[in-house]
Structure formats: C-alpha cells, structure tokens
Design a protein around this motif. Structure first.
Motif, PDB file in Angstrom:
ATOM      1  N   THR A  27     -12.045   4.805   2.161  1.00 37.09           N
ATOM      2  CA  THR A  27     -10.863   5.564   2.496  1.00 37.09           C
ATOM      3  C   THR A  27     -10.184   6.092   1.242  1.00 37.09           C
ATOM      4  OG1 THR A  27      -8.666   5.449   3.503  1.00 37.09           O
ATOM      5  CG2 THR A  27      -9.530   3.429   2.536  1.00 37.09           C
ATOM      6  N   LEU A  28      -9.555   7.254   1.362  1.00 33.03           N
ATOM      7  CA  LEU A  28      -8.887   7.869   0.221  1.00 33.03           C
ATOM      8  C   LEU A  28      -7.501   7.286  -0.053  1.00 33.03           C
ATOM      9  CD1 LEU A  28      -9.684  11.683   0.543  1.00 33.03           C
ATOM     10  CD2 LEU A  28     -10.562  10.065  -1.155  1.00 33.03           C
ATOM     11  N   ILE A  29      -7.059   6.329   0.733  1.00 35.35           N
ATOM     12  CA  ILE A  29      -5.700   5.813   0.576  1.00 35.35           C
ATOM     13  C   ILE A  29      -5.474   5.211  -0.806  1.00 35.35           C
ATOM     14  CG2 ILE A  29      -6.267   3.542   1.543  1.00 35.35           C
ATOM     15  CD1 ILE A  29      -2.932   5.528   1.869  1.00 35.35           C
ATOM     16  N   SER A  30      -6.537   4.759  -1.450  1.00 35.73           N
ATOM     17  CA  SER A  30      -6.382   4.142  -2.766  1.00 35.73           C
ATOM     18  C   SER A  30      -6.803   5.056  -3.906  1.00 35.73           C
ATOM     19  CB  SER A  30      -7.206   2.851  -2.828  1.00 35.73           C
ATOM     20  OG  SER A  30      -6.741   1.917  -1.878  1.00 35.73           O
ATOM     21  N   ASN A  51      -1.297  12.365  -5.312  1.00 28.84           N
ATOM     22  CA  ASN A  51      -1.425  10.928  -5.511  1.00 28.84           C
ATOM     23  C   ASN A  51      -1.927  10.226  -4.243  1.00 28.84           C
ATOM     24  OD1 ASN A  51       0.902  11.026  -3.949  1.00 28.84           O
ATOM     25  ND2 ASN A  51       1.837   9.269  -5.021  1.00 28.84           N
ATOM     26  N   TYR A  52      -1.981   8.897  -4.273  1.00 26.39           N
ATOM     27  CA  TYR A  52      -2.648   8.143  -3.225  1.00 26.39           C
ATOM     28  C   TYR A  52      -2.069   8.378  -1.835  1.00 26.39           C
ATOM     29  CZ  TYR A  52       1.251   4.829  -3.022  1.00 26.39           C
ATOM     30  OH  TYR A  52       2.477   4.246  -2.849  1.00 26.39           O
ATOM     31  N   ASN A  53      -0.743   8.521  -1.740  1.00 25.86           N
ATOM     32  CA  ASN A  53      -0.135   8.668  -0.416  1.00 25.86           C
ATOM     33  C   ASN A  53       0.317  10.087  -0.134  1.00 25.86           C
ATOM     34  OD1 ASN A  53       2.117   8.906  -1.996  1.00 25.86           O
ATOM     35  ND2 ASN A  53       3.267   7.244  -1.045  1.00 25.86           N
ATOM     36  N   GLY A  54      -0.004  11.013  -1.020  1.00 28.63           N
ATOM     37  CA  GLY A  54       0.375  12.403  -0.804  1.00 28.63           C
ATOM     38  C   GLY A  54       1.814  12.707  -1.148  1.00 28.63           C
ATOM     39  N   GLY A  55       2.524  11.737  -1.696  1.00 28.63           N
ATOM     40  CA  GLY A  55       3.928  11.929  -1.976  1.00 28.63           C
ATOM     41  C   GLY A  55       4.230  12.675  -3.257  1.00 28.63           C
ATOM     42  N   ASP A 100      -6.120   4.939  -7.584  1.00 27.15           N
ATOM     43  CA  ASP A 100      -4.659   4.986  -7.623  1.00 27.15           C
ATOM     44  C   ASP A 100      -4.133   3.894  -6.701  1.00 27.15           C
ATOM     45  OD1 ASP A 100      -2.159   7.637  -7.075  1.00 27.15           O
ATOM     46  OD2 ASP A 100      -2.020   5.594  -7.880  1.00 27.15           O
ATOM     47  N   PRO A 101      -3.939   2.695  -7.227  1.00 29.49           N
ATOM     48  CA  PRO A 101      -3.526   1.582  -6.369  1.00 29.49           C
ATOM     49  C   PRO A 101      -2.107   1.682  -5.863  1.00 29.49           C
ATOM     50  CG  PRO A 101      -3.678   0.890  -8.664  1.00 29.49           C
ATOM     51  CD  PRO A 101      -4.198   2.295  -8.599  1.00 29.49           C
ATOM     52  N   GLY A 102      -1.319   2.636  -6.403  1.00 29.78           N
ATOM     53  CA  GLY A 102       0.030   2.827  -5.913  1.00 29.78           C
ATOM     54  C   GLY A 102       1.051   1.871  -6.491  1.00 29.78           C
ATOM     55  N   VAL A 103       0.672   1.170  -7.527  1.00 30.02           N
ATOM     56  CA  VAL A 103       1.589   0.193  -8.131  1.00 30.02           C
ATOM     57  C   VAL A 103       2.365   0.821  -9.283  1.00 30.02           C
ATOM     58  CG1 VAL A 103       1.711  -2.010  -9.343  1.00 30.02           C
ATOM     59  CG2 VAL A 103       0.098  -1.712  -7.452  1.00 30.02           C
ATOM     60  N   SER A 105       3.660   4.338 -10.955  1.00 33.33           N
ATOM     61  CA  SER A 105       3.910   5.738 -10.638  1.00 33.33           C
ATOM     62  C   SER A 105       3.117   6.661 -11.562  1.00 33.33           C
ATOM     63  CB  SER A 105       5.407   6.038 -10.766  1.00 33.33           C
ATOM     64  OG  SER A 105       5.654   7.406 -10.509  1.00 33.33           O
ATOM     65  N   GLY A 106       2.401   7.591 -10.960  1.00 31.67           N
ATOM     66  CA  GLY A 106       1.677   8.571 -11.751  1.00 31.67           C
ATOM     67  C   GLY A 106       0.342   8.113 -12.292  1.00 31.67           C
ATOM     68  N   TYR A 107      -0.036   6.898 -12.003  1.00 29.80           N
ATOM     69  CA  TYR A 107      -1.263   6.329 -12.585  1.00 29.80           C
ATOM     70  C   TYR A 107      -2.486   7.157 -12.219  1.00 29.80           C
ATOM     71  CZ  TYR A 107      -4.938   2.906 -13.592  1.00 29.80           C
ATOM     72  OH  TYR A 107      -6.067   2.285 -14.077  1.00 29.80           O
ATOM     73  N   GLY A 108      -2.625   7.441 -10.934  1.00 26.40           N
ATOM     74  CA  GLY A 108      -3.801   8.163 -10.469  1.00 26.40           C
ATOM     75  C   GLY A 108      -3.864   9.588 -10.993  1.00 26.40           C
ATOM     76  N   LEU A 109      -2.732  10.268 -11.025  1.00 29.53           N
ATOM     77  CA  LEU A 109      -2.705  11.647 -11.502  1.00 29.53           C
ATOM     78  C   LEU A 109      -3.019  11.703 -12.994  1.00 29.53           C
ATOM     79  CD1 LEU A 109       0.344  13.022  -9.504  1.00 29.53           C
ATOM     80  CD2 LEU A 109      -2.073  13.558  -9.157  1.00 29.53           C
ATOM     81  N   ARG A 110      -2.529  10.726 -13.741  1.00 29.60           N
ATOM     82  CA  ARG A 110      -2.863  10.694 -15.167  1.00 29.60           C
ATOM     83  C   ARG A 110      -4.360  10.424 -15.364  1.00 29.60           C
ATOM     84  NH1 ARG A 110       2.169   8.067 -15.423  1.00 29.60           N
ATOM     85  NH2 ARG A 110       1.188   6.010 -15.447  1.00 29.60           N
ATOM     86  N   ALA A 111      -4.909   9.576 -14.537  1.00 23.30           N
ATOM     87  CA  ALA A 111      -6.342   9.296 -14.638  1.00 23.30           C
ATOM     88  C   ALA A 111      -7.159  10.553 -14.361  1.00 23.30           C
ATOM     89  CB  ALA A 111      -6.730   8.183 -13.663  1.00 23.30           C
ATOM     90  N   LEU A 112      -6.754  11.299 -13.352  1.00 24.92           N
ATOM     91  CA  LEU A 112      -7.447  12.557 -13.059  1.00 24.92           C
ATOM     92  C   LEU A 112      -7.353  13.507 -14.240  1.00 24.92           C
ATOM     93  CD1 LEU A 112      -6.293  13.247  -9.400  1.00 24.92           C
ATOM     94  CD2 LEU A 112      -8.635  12.768 -10.138  1.00 24.92           C
ATOM     95  N   ALA A 113      -6.170  13.654 -14.778  1.00 23.55           N
ATOM     96  CA  ALA A 113      -5.962  14.590 -15.881  1.00 23.55           C
ATOM     97  C   ALA A 113      -6.799  14.239 -17.105  1.00 23.55           C
ATOM     98  CB  ALA A 113      -4.481  14.649 -16.243  1.00 23.55           C
TER      99      ALA A 113
END
Length: 130
Positions: A27-30, A51-55, A100-103, A105-113
């Motif tokens: 699932t893409l939730i993470s 990000n993980y939850n679309g927020g 992006d475990p959601g813990v 803020s911005g972790y997943g987006l920075r990883a993508l970048a």
C-alpha cells in the motif's frame, strides 16, 4: 512496492493530460510519491511530490499553477493532472516512491528530492506540440 506510470501522449500546447501511477505489492500509505521528468540531454527534475497521506504537496516552479498531484491511498494510485501544457513540458515522465512513515514532517518529500527511491516506475512519454 511496484509502480507503473501511464497516460502519456501527444497533445497540443494549451491542452491537458492526466498521468496515472498505479502501485502494487504494498500500500502507498507509507510512501511519498513524486513525479519526475527528463528530456533528452537534460537533468532529471522532480515536478511534483506528495507525502504519505496526501496532506502536503510540492511543485517545481515551472509547473506551479498548471500541474496538480493527488494521491488515493484506497486505490493505491497517484495522479498528475497537467493543464496548460507547453512544449517545454515535453519529456519522459515517471513516478517514484520513497518511504514516508509519517513521523517526521517532510521526510518522504526530502527523500524523493534527493533520489532515495524505494521504487521507480517506467516512464511515459509526454509530447507537447506548438
């Protein structure tokens, strides 16, 4: 997670396309998911990320106000709505996911970048004619 992008094609300037990124396996939730593009002889550019939850979303300056990224975790899909296309948008587009475990803020987006992909789909060609 495996990703598959689709929806590319040939469109006239001013037109619209919607790209889809289908995920399978997990699932893409993470995961944060980004859309990237690369034209021949140019560097890869992250045009949009979510990000993980679309927020939280972010966009490259060149597409702000024209492109919209969205995420449907229930359907395991990410979309890129592209409006007011210009010839400079011509490129191969692909989607990629980063954990992006959601813990943090911005972790997943920075990883993508930074290119820390957990998975990357194949590209789909977008050609915008003038």
């Amino acid at each position: 997670v495996q990703l598959q992008a689709s929806g590319g094609g040939l469109v006239q300037a001013g037109g619209s396309l919607r790209l889809s990124c289908a995920a399978s396996g997990r699932t893409l939730i993470s995961y944060a998911v980004g859309w990237f593009r690369q034209a021949p002889g140019t560097e890869r550019v992250m045009v949009a990320g979510i990000n993980y939850n679309g927020g939280t979303t972010q966009y490259a300056d060149s597409v702000k106000g024209r492109f919209t990224i969205s995420k449907d975790n229930a359907k395991n899909m990410v979309y890129l709505q592209m409006n007011d296309l210009i010839p400079e948008d011509t490129a191969v587009y692909y989607c990629a996911a980063a954990i992006d475990p959601g813990v943090i803020s911005g972790y997943g987006l920075r990883a993508l970048a930074s290119g820390q992909f957990a998975s990357r789909g194949q590209g789909t060609l977008v050609t915008v004619s003038s």
